[in-house]
Each structure stands twice: as structure tokens, then as C-alpha cells.
Write a protein that holds these residues in place. Structure first.
Motif, mmCIF file in Angstrom:
data_model
loop_
_atom_site.group_PDB
_atom_site.id
_atom_site.type_symbol
_atom_site.label_atom_id
_atom_site.label_comp_id
_atom_site.label_asym_id
_atom_site.label_seq_id
_atom_site.Cartn_x
_atom_site.Cartn_y
_atom_site.Cartn_z
ATOM 1 N N THR A 90 13.240 -15.156 68.447
ATOM 2 C CA THR A 90 12.319 -15.775 67.364
ATOM 3 C C THR A 90 12.375 -16.441 66.797
ATOM 4 O OG1 THR A 90 13.537 -14.024 65.665
ATOM 5 C CG2 THR A 90 11.550 -12.946 66.912
ATOM 6 N N PRO A 91 12.315 -18.000 66.855
ATOM 7 C CA PRO A 91 12.464 -18.856 66.217
ATOM 8 C C PRO A 91 11.680 -19.284 64.980
ATOM 9 C CG PRO A 91 10.930 -19.597 68.222
ATOM 10 C CD PRO A 91 11.063 -17.958 68.274
ATOM 11 N N SER A 92 11.160 -18.753 64.660
ATOM 12 C CA SER A 92 10.134 -18.685 63.288
ATOM 13 C C SER A 92 9.707 -17.231 62.594
ATOM 14 C CB SER A 92 8.903 -19.354 63.388
ATOM 15 O OG SER A 92 8.426 -18.869 64.418
ATOM 16 N N ILE A 93 9.498 -17.085 61.123
ATOM 17 C CA ILE A 93 9.611 -16.548 60.750
ATOM 18 C C ILE A 93 8.056 -15.394 60.896
ATOM 19 C CG2 ILE A 93 8.673 -15.541 58.243
ATOM 20 C CD1 ILE A 93 10.587 -17.584 56.698
ATOM 21 N N ASP A 94 7.326 -16.178 61.249
ATOM 22 C CA ASP A 94 6.119 -15.890 62.029
ATOM 23 C C ASP A 94 5.774 -14.882 63.429
ATOM 24 O OD1 ASP A 94 4.040 -17.311 60.516
ATOM 25 O OD2 ASP A 94 3.974 -19.187 61.381
ATOM 26 N N GLU A 95 7.157 -15.605 64.535
ATOM 27 C CA GLU A 95 7.398 -14.962 65.212
ATOM 28 C C GLU A 95 8.101 -13.668 65.026
ATOM 29 O OE1 GLU A 95 6.916 -15.538 68.099
ATOM 30 O OE2 GLU A 95 5.918 -16.690 68.022
ATOM 31 N N ILE A 96 9.196 -13.528 64.125
ATOM 32 C CA ILE A 96 9.521 -12.790 63.559
ATOM 33 C C ILE A 96 8.731 -10.858 63.352
ATOM 34 C CG2 ILE A 96 11.132 -11.486 61.560
ATOM 35 C CD1 ILE A 96 12.624 -14.248 61.758
ATOM 36 N N LEU A 97 7.609 -11.829 62.011
ATOM 37 C CA LEU A 97 6.875 -11.116 61.960
ATOM 38 C C LEU A 97 6.074 -10.311 62.789
ATOM 39 C CD1 LEU A 97 5.313 -12.944 58.741
ATOM 40 C CD2 LEU A 97 6.503 -11.277 58.142
ATOM 41 N N LYS A 98 5.555 -11.060 63.940
ATOM 42 C CA LYS A 98 4.941 -11.183 64.929
ATOM 43 C C LYS A 98 5.413 -9.597 65.580
ATOM 44 C CE LYS A 98 2.915 -14.113 66.922
ATOM 45 N NZ LYS A 98 2.735 -15.417 67.874
ATOM 46 N N LYS A 99 7.338 -9.522 65.463
ATOM 47 C CA LYS A 99 7.864 -8.290 65.994
ATOM 48 C C LYS A 99 8.153 -7.030 65.080
ATOM 49 C CE LYS A 99 9.929 -11.020 69.800
ATOM 50 N NZ LYS A 99 10.067 -9.905 70.761
ATOM 51 N N VAL A 100 7.978 -7.615 63.579
ATOM 52 C CA VAL A 100 7.770 -6.272 62.757
ATOM 53 C C VAL A 100 6.329 -5.375 63.073
ATOM 54 C CG1 VAL A 100 7.812 -5.541 60.260
ATOM 55 C CG2 VAL A 100 9.217 -7.149 61.192
ATOM 56 N N GLU A 101 5.131 -6.255 63.628
ATOM 57 C CA GLU A 101 3.914 -5.676 63.715
ATOM 58 C C GLU A 101 3.610 -4.903 64.396
ATOM 59 O OE1 GLU A 101 -0.297 -7.590 62.282
ATOM 60 O OE2 GLU A 101 0.606 -9.137 63.716
ATOM 61 N N GLU A 102 5.322 -5.469 66.070
ATOM 62 C CA GLU A 102 4.803 -4.497 66.892
ATOM 63 C C GLU A 102 5.104 -2.825 66.466
ATOM 64 O OE1 GLU A 102 6.760 -6.840 70.117
ATOM 65 O OE2 GLU A 102 5.141 -8.622 69.752
ATOM 66 N N ALA A 103 6.408 -3.616 65.897
ATOM 67 C CA ALA A 103 6.748 -2.287 66.119
ATOM 68 C C ALA A 103 6.761 -0.530 64.539
ATOM 69 C CB ALA A 103 8.130 -2.810 65.125
ATOM 70 N N ALA A 104 5.783 -1.859 64.350
ATOM 71 C CA ALA A 104 4.492 -1.187 63.062
ATOM 72 C C ALA A 104 3.740 -0.131 63.603
ATOM 73 C CB ALA A 104 3.973 -1.891 62.127
ATOM 74 N N LYS A 105 2.873 -0.494 64.541
ATOM 75 C CA LYS A 105 2.211 0.010 65.381
ATOM 76 C C LYS A 105 2.629 1.072 65.886
ATOM 77 C CE LYS A 105 -0.562 -4.531 66.072
ATOM 78 N NZ LYS A 105 -0.621 -5.093 67.376
ATOM 79 N N ASP A 106 4.107 0.614 66.961
ATOM 80 C CA ASP A 106 4.537 2.110 67.139
ATOM 81 C C ASP A 106 5.351 3.015 66.388
ATOM 82 O OD1 ASP A 106 3.285 1.209 69.842
ATOM 83 O OD2 ASP A 106 5.508 -0.110 69.906
#
Length: 557
Positions: A90-106
């Protein structure tokens, strides 16, 4: 005659023994879990019986298994069950947020989402994530993401709410709740002991067990056959013993009990003392080392207790205890024959550590105990002289230079960086300095620490200094012979010699024959623990070594 025959022969190899009396050989004979012969192939074959397994190495290189002298095995294992926020993923905060958003869905609403490994100095935005960032993608889940150094974490608004943390909450002693300089609002960044305010659910035994099973797969892949656990808790010991009793523990563990309640860990000093446990108790697989104390934070997060301020700042970091507070606790352990390892990174912390050992030494000669200062990042020349008088070991986190050395340069400046993790100075003063990564603070592959000790270069190819370089032999020694010395096991671990344990790694390349820049790319072909294969690259399943795959597996379960 039959009783003298070997169970295993490794022949026709390039054996780097790390034993100065016989530095090279071509063959090794193993009986049970122990090396019984090191020498020429023709002599080794005399130990071959009808049931002896013979492995023709065909010129491959063999070295002793690596000893990681300071890591947090179960913490790393639990991280493998979380979102992997390391920069390479996750080279950026945006990429971190994408991972968090994916986890939130599950993840069901109100259940915690945890992640680890972000490093603001390497993120594209060059800043810490905030609660408001996390709120955008997971407003209904409490979220906590721990920085790579583990000395701070960022949480979202839901996590603050569930933990009862408000603008009125006072900083705990030794910790800090960051607030926006303009509005006074909590940013979500919690430093040092403030992380303990987060109301995380209790980890279960199965969580820790599952994580450790994954972690030891990675240790074997990296050629690590012994680990020093520098924050051992009751639950960790239960997991290690469960794996051992089920014949599933494939790494030797050297536990250091966490002494004083701090950083989410419960202090166990009084409990250990009350049981009469002494250093060395246990067996070849699990052997108690002593008590671990902690004096300051880290350089990456600007919380180490420095003598002069961090670059561009008035802050000199955080010192948790003074001599009057910590010395009596250390003395309790030392007088009870429990060795002491104490985290000291900045000069002020190292000074408190040395003074405390000096006070204890007046009551009892501790010079043969091999007590340790962990990390020992910025010792002065006077510190080194006093450490040698006490025969202290420097648990040097040389792996930091490769992984987070750029932030060290930014936070300390070029002059101080010239004496960070000073392996040449350690050697010049006769101080044994085993290398380490402090995994999961930095990556656990020992070759990155070895490379840093030799080149003093960072992951971005920046040379930090040209004063503290050591030879490749001494760098490897830091992860083998010196690390074994640090647990008083230099006769049985860390070298290839008769009577030592058959903990071995096989590689296609000889590290002494390749370009120094290729060290970090060395692959382990096989790892043996006590003569048994615990890792084979041929049979490696890539998905078992990816933190994100672990996260996906956990979500599906």
C-alpha cells in the motif's frame, strides 16, 4: 558400529561452518538432531548405513540456520491475519483506504478492522493517515492501523467512541493523543502508551495459534531456525507449548518475559519471580531467557529518548523511566538469576540502562550473565566503554538501516546517522552485537540486515555512512555465532560443528562469491531444524507467504 552410523549425510557441498577452527568443509553427518561429523565427503561416507539418507548437494552452499535475536513472533503472526499496510503493498494512503474499504465489506458492522505496517515516511502523501481518512471508508467499523514501528497507531472515530477517548481525555504517562494544531480535535494518532487506551477485544488462543503457524512458515522460508521472543506473554507460552506438544513447532523459541505493563502487554516480573523460574529453564526447543524491560520509543516515530532534539524539532523523545524507577525492578530479576534485556534506543535511554546495570553489579557480579541492551542505536564512546566493563550484549537492530534508514537520516541528520547501530564500534570495543529486525517492526529476512551491516545502505540505495561498515563474515556472524552467544548457546547453535544442533540452510549461491548487491536476493533452497526439513523452496506454496493472502483467507473463514 551400527550405532555410530548417521541418519543423514549432506555430501559434495560448499559448507560455510562459521567455526573458525574449520571454516569450510564439503560434508556433514547428522545423527538424531545433532551434527556428528564435519569434513570431507569420503570420510563422511564411512558413516553411511543402509537406512542413512544421503543428499548430494552438488556444490550448493550450506550455512548454520539464522538466529533472530529480537523479534515478536506471535505479533507478526497476528499481523498476517490483518490488513497488510506495508509500503510495498500500500504505497499511499489511498491504497490503504482501499484495503480498509474491502475489509469493511466482509466484516460485520461494529466488529474491529485491524491493520499494520504503514510508514508515513514512505507513503506517497508523506503524512500519517487520520481518523477522517478512515471514517470515509469504514464509518460503522472501529478501525486501528498500527505503524511499522509499533510505537503508534491511527484509529477512526468509531474506535475513539468505543474506547471512550475524547478531546478531554488526558495523555497517559509516557503516551500522547495527537490533536490538530488548529482545531484541537483528535487526529486519531495515538503515540506510545496512548495506544493502550484503545478498547480492543481480547485475542483468542486460536487467533494467536493460527498466526504463529503462519509466522513460522515465513521464518523457515527465511532460513531462521531460532527466534528470541522479546515480549513473551502467558498466551504466547501456551501457544508455543501447544505447538511443541503436537510436534508442530518448527522453530526454536527463546522467550523473554515482558517485565512491566506497557504497550498493550502485561507485566509479568512478579509472577515469574514468584515461580522461581531462572534463565535457561526449558529444553532445546523452548528455553527461558529472562525479563524484558523498555525505556524509550523509536527513531522512525520520533519517540526515542535522544540527548539532542530530532531534526527540525524541539522534541528529544520520550523516556519512560529514570534510574530510580527502573533499577530496582531490574535488580530484582538479576538477583534471582534472571537475565535482563532492556530496550534503549536514544542516548538518554542507554544511559539509564547502563546506570541501572552498574547499580545491580555492585550487589552481584552480573558480568557473566550476558545481559543485553536492545537496539542500542546511539551509544556514545563512553557508553561502549562502560558496556564492555559489564560485558553487556548489544541487541543491535541493524535491519532497521535497510528498511527504515531513510527516516533515520531525516530524523537524526547525517552526523548522528554515522553512529547509528555502530557495528564497527561494537567490534572495536569487544562488544558482542547480534543482529535483528525486530519483526514486525521491519522485514524479517536476515539477508537485509546482513546487507545493511556491510554496505550501510537503505532500501532506496542511499548510503547512510562509510564509518560503521563491517565485513560480510562479521555480518553473518551477527546472525549466527554472536546470536548464539547471546543466549549462552554458542556450543550448540550458530555454527556447523560436531555436537551442535543440525540447524542448517541450503542456498544455490555462496554469499562470499556473489556481488554484495545481490545479498538481499539470496533465496533459501532448504531449511533444516535438527536435521529435519522444515522448508523446501521446491514445495513452497506462494500464497502461504503473503500477508494479504492471509487476510483474505481469514475473511473467508
Amino acid at each position: 558400529m551400527g550405532n555410530n552410523l548417521a541418519d543423514l549425510l549432506l555430501i559434495n557441498g560448499n559448507i560455510i561452518t562459521m567455526d573458525e577452527e574449520k571454516p569450510r568443509a564439503t560434508s556433514i553427518a547428522v545423527k538424531n538432531d545433532t551434527i556428528v561429523f564435519v569434513g570431507k565427503t569420503k570420510d563422511a561416507l564411512e558413516l553411511k548405513g543402509s537406512s542413512t539418507e544421503v543428499i548430494d548437494l552438488k556444490g550448493q552452499t550450506v550455512m548454520p540456520g539464522f538466529i533472530e535475536s529480537h523479534i515478536h513472533p506471535t505479533m507478526y503472526g497476528l499481523n498476517l491475519l490483518q490488513i497488510d499496510c506495508r509500503t510495498e503493498n500500500t504505497p499511499s494512503i489511498d491504497e490503504i483506504l482501499k484495503k480498509v474499504e474491502e475489509a469493511a465489506k466482509d466484516t460485520p458492522d461494529s466488529e474491529w478492522i485491524k491493520g499494520w505496517g504503514w510508514d508515513d515516511s514512505k507513503l506517497a502523501e508523506k503524512r500519517n493517515p487520520t481518523r477522517w481518512d478512515l471514517d470515509k471508508v469504514a464509518p460503522n467499523h472501529p478501525v486501528v492501523l498500527t505503524r511499522t514501528c509499533t510505537h503508534m497507531a491511527v484509529v477512526n472515530s468509531k474506535a475513539l467512541e468505543l474506547s471512550g477517548i475524547t478531546e478531554e481525555t488526558q495523555d497517559p504517562s509516557g503516551g500522547h493523543i495527537e490533536k490538530d494544531s488548529q482545531t484541537g480535535e483528535i487526529t486519531g494518532l495515538l503515540q506510545e502508551k496512548a495506544q493502550g487506551l484503545v478498547a480492543l477485544p481480547e485475542l483468542t488462543f486460536n487467533d494467536i495459534l493460527k498466526g504463529m503457524q503462519l509466522a513460522q512458515n515465513d521464518f523457515a522460508k527465511w532460513g531462521i531456525t531460532t527466534v528470541h521472543d522479546m515480549s513473551t506473554q502467558k498466551s504466547d507460552m501456551e501457544v508455543y507449548q501447544e505447538l511443541l506438544s503436537n510436534n508442530e513447532l518448527n522453530v526454536r523459541v527463546r522467550p523473554w518475559y515482558w517485565a512491566v505493563s506497557q504497550n498493550e502487554w502485561s507485566g509479568l516480573l512478579d509472577e515469574v519471580l514468584s515461580l522461581g523460574i531462572k534463565s535457561g529453564f526449558g529444553n532445546d526447543m523452548i528455553k527461558i531467557q529472562g525479563m524484558k524491560f523498555m525505556l524509550d520509543g523509536g527513531i522512525g516515530g520520533r519517540t526515542a529518548a535522544l540527548s539532542e532534539p530530532f531534526e527540525g524539532s524541539q522534541s528529544r523523545g520520550i523516556l519512560y523511566y529514570d534510574v530510580e524507577e527502573i533499577a530496582p525492578l531490574m535488580e530484582k530479576a538479576l538477583l534471582a538469576d534472571l537475565r535482563v534485556a532492556i530496550h534503549g534506543i536514544g542516548e538518554r535511554a542507554i544511559e539509564v540502562a547502563i546506570q541501572s546495570f552498574e547499580k545491580a553489579n555492585k550487589k552481584k557480579d552480573i558480568t557473566s550473565m550476558r545481559n543485553r541492551i536492545e537496539h542500542c542505536a546511539l551509544p556514545t564512546t563512553e557508553h561502549l566503554q562502560r558496556m564492555k566493563k559489564l560485558e553487556l550484549v548489544a541487541g543491535s537492530s541493524i535491519g532497521f538501516l535497510y528498511h527504515i534508514g531513510d527516516s533515520y537520516l531525516a530524523n537524526l541528520g547525517p552526523e548522528r546517522v554515522e553512529r547509528v547501530y555502530p557495528h564497527k564500534s561494537f567490534k572495536d570495543h569487544g562488544i558482542v552485537a547480534p543482529g535483528n529486525s525486530d519483526l514486525p517492526v521491519t522485514g524479517g529476512n536476515p539477508w537485509t540486515g546482513i546487507y545493511a551491516a556491510v554496505t550501510r545502505k537503505t532500501i532506496s540505495d542511499q548510503t547512510l555512512d562509510t564509518k560503521q561498515n563491517v565485513s560480510l563474515y562479521d555480518a553473518i556472524k551477527a546472525y549466527t555465532v554472536d546470536a548464539a552467544f547471546s543466549s549462552l548457546e554458542e556450543q550448540s547453535l550458530g555454527s556447523i560443528r560436531p555436537s551442535a544442533k543440525a540447524d542448517l540452510i541450503v542456498m544455490a549461491e555462496d554469499p562470499f562469491e556473489i556481488d554484495i548487491e545481490q545479498l538481499v536476493d539470496i533465496q533459501i533452497e532448504k531449511t533444516y531444524l535438527g536435521g529435519k526439513v522444515v522448508y523446501s523452496r521446491e514445495q513452497d506454496v506462494p500464497s502461504l507467504n503473503s500477508g494479504q493472502d492471509h487476510m483474505e483467507i481469514q475473511n473467508k473463514q
